[in-house]
Design an enzyme around this catalytic site. Structure first.
Site, mmCIF file in Angstrom:
data_model
loop_
_atom_site.group_PDB
_atom_site.id
_atom_site.type_symbol
_atom_site.label_atom_id
_atom_site.label_comp_id
_atom_site.label_asym_id
_atom_site.label_seq_id
_atom_site.Cartn_x
_atom_site.Cartn_y
_atom_site.Cartn_z
ATOM 1 N N LYS A 186 4.816 2.238 4.983
ATOM 2 C CA LYS A 186 4.923 2.273 3.510
ATOM 3 C C LYS A 186 5.551 3.603 3.072
ATOM 4 C CE LYS A 186 1.225 -1.016 3.347
ATOM 5 N NZ LYS A 186 0.203 -1.708 2.569
ATOM 6 N N GLY A 215 -4.817 -3.139 2.397
ATOM 7 C CA GLY A 215 -5.225 -1.811 1.960
ATOM 8 C C GLY A 215 -6.615 -1.760 1.342
#
Ligand code: PGA
Length: 255
Positions: A13, A173
């Protein structure tokens, strides 16, 4: 018996500065180069793709881009065209839930990106997944079918080694991993949808990863499910030890 080679992606990310990225690439190469039975793909931020290609050159680790634009060049400030990645990246992630839900990319955008990547010497990983309220409302299959139908609208044959990442948005997440049973059942459902569209042989050959809070502790139970062909890993991919453990567990589960 399926002969699919499982695949583990490390999706960094928007994390790590350049020095941190280079350090992690070096550690990952040291730990994972030559690992048999699994394909390992590292997805660094776009800024460090060239560094990743250099650091992993000549190793068995592959480089992936987290995103790409479908047009090859033009007045598109801030975008990176898929065609520009040829020679640097091997894989491109298409339709990650953060692209869909943070940046508002539509199913049609995802399809354009998938078509662009498939037209180049690049391998896509197509990410799909339902949001929490969709699962709670019993609409998971409907959402997945819509995402797959849209992505495959212009595709009549699934290329060899094609990879789908099933990532329930509520598990990304959050630490809320799907149970192995839920992950297996949903991945099997996706495989049936692929079969409906492209036939049983293509569905059997298609790799389907699970993603969403995968870590060194839960990966073995997920990877041992019959339809799950590896993992797409976010947070835990930033830790060389944890990521190497995940890759080894996936390779061991496929033996
Ligand atoms: P996570 O991310 O492992 O941090 O949940 C997975 C992903 O977004 O691909």
């Amino acid at each position: 018996m399926a002969t699919r080679t499982p695949i583990v992606g490390g999706n960094w990310k928007m994390h790590l500065d350049r020095a941190g990225a280079r350090d992690l690439l070096r550690e990952l190469r040291g730990q994972l180069d030559g690992l048999a039975g699994v394909e390992v793909v590292i997805f660094p931020p776009a800024a460090w793709l060239g560094d990743a290609a250099d650091a992993l050159e000549g190793s068995t680790l592959r480089v992936g881009a987290q995103n790409a634009y479908w047009l090859p060049h033009g007045a598109y400030t801030g975008e990176v065209g898929a065609a520009m990645l040829v020679g640097t990246a091997d894989y491109v992630l298409v339709g990650h839930s953060e692209r869909r839900h943070v940046f508002g990319e539509s199913d049609e955008d995802t399809a354009r990106k998938l078509d662009a990547v498939l037209g180049l010497a690049l391998q896509p990983i197509l990410a799909v997944g339902e949001q929490q309220e969709e699962r709670e409302g019993g609409r998971t299959a409907e959402v997945l079918r819509r995402q797959l139908d849209a992505a495959f609208a212009d595709i009549d044959r699934l290329p060899e080694g094609f990879t789908i990442a099933y990532e329930p948005v509520w598990a990304i997440g959050t630490g809320l991993t799907a149970t192995p049973e839920i992950a297996q059942a949903t991945v099997a459902e996706i495989r049936r949808m692929v079969a409906d569209r492209f036939g049983a042989a293509s569905a059997e050959a298609c790799r389907i990863q699970y993603g969403g809070s995968v870590n060194a502790g839960n990966v073995a139970d997920l990877a041992s499910q019959p339809d799950i062909d590896g993992a797409l890993v976010g947070g835990a991919s930033l830790d060389a030890e944890a990521f190497a453990t995940i890759c080894r567990a996936v390779a061991a589960a496929a033996e």
